[in-house]
Design an enzyme around this catalytic site. Structure first.
Site, short mmCIF file in Angstrom:
data_model
loop_
_atom_site.label_atom_id
_atom_site.label_comp_id
_atom_site.label_asym_id
_atom_site.label_seq_id
_atom_site.Cartn_x
_atom_site.Cartn_y
_atom_site.Cartn_z
N ARG A 142 8.88 9.22 1.97
CA ARG A 142 9.76 9.07 3.12
C ARG A 142 11.18 9.56 2.88
O ARG A 142 11.92 9.81 3.83
CB ARG A 142 9.69 7.63 3.64
CG ARG A 142 8.30 7.38 4.27
CD ARG A 142 8.10 5.97 4.74
NE ARG A 142 8.08 4.99 3.67
CZ ARG A 142 7.01 4.62 2.98
NH1 ARG A 142 5.84 5.15 3.24
NH2 ARG A 142 7.11 3.72 2.04
N GLU A 177 4.50 -3.04 -10.33
CA GLU A 177 4.05 -4.42 -10.50
C GLU A 177 2.87 -4.49 -11.48
O GLU A 177 2.81 -5.34 -12.34
CB GLU A 177 3.65 -4.97 -9.12
CG GLU A 177 3.47 -6.47 -9.10
CD GLU A 177 3.19 -7.00 -7.72
OE1 GLU A 177 2.93 -8.20 -7.61
OE2 GLU A 177 3.21 -6.23 -6.76
#
Length: 179
Positions: free
Chosen positions: A66, A103
């Protein structure tokens, strides 16, 4: 945050929040609805251009994917080149890469060798900062080739994830705080 500008409310209201996407507990900040609103999209670009127009920036580095939406119009408006920072194996020529932690596991971002020169001044742009891992990798990648990172800029920040802390002494400019 630029909350005093009335355009911020337009931008904020154009971002759709999708609960539990892509997994339970995540409040996904969907900027695709911002892109459907020409006024909000233009306001977003204009706010960044107004901030960076006179900062002698020669490189706008957009983080996949993006950052590719917001970076090129900003680069054109301020007279800078646009450099895509991509996920692995997406760029056809020789690349340099920087690994960062997620993560669960790690990822990399890559940039073409020779896309930037030592001494250039760069703005790094992405749509959102969460944990800051991608932006901090982008900073390291540019600094390895002696580019001065002036600032990082995002449309949305998720402040509770403390991504700003991972950027070290680099300034972060955001338009909207997400939830």
């Amino acid at each position: 945050m630029a909350s005093q500008d009335p355009r911020i409310a337009t931008i904020s209201s154009a971002i759709r929040v999708i609960p539990d996407f892509p997994k339970p507990g995540i409040m996904f900040q969907d900027i695709t609805t911002l892109l459907l609103d020409p006024k909000a999209f233009k306001d977003t670009i204009d706010l960044f251009v107004e901030r960076y127009r006179d900062q002698n920036i020669s490189v706008v580095a957009g983080v996949e994917a993006r950052g590719f939406i917001f970076g090129p119009p900003i680069a054109l408006a301020i007279g800078a080149k646009f450099v895509p920072m991509r996920k692995p194996k997406k760029l056809p020529g020789p690349v340099i890469s920087e690994e960062y932690s997620l993560e669960y596991g790690t990822d990399k971002i890559e940039m073409h060798v020779g896309a930037v020169q030592a001494g250039e001044r760069a703005l790094i742009i992405d749509d959102l900062i969460a944990t800051g891992g991608t932006l901090s990798a982008a900073i390291r990648l540019l600094e390895r080739v002696e580019v001065q990172v002036v600032e990082c800029a995002c449309v949305v920040e998720l402040p509770e994830l403390k991504g700003r802390e991972r950027l070290g002494d680099k300034a972060l400019f955001v338009l909207v705080n997400g939830s």
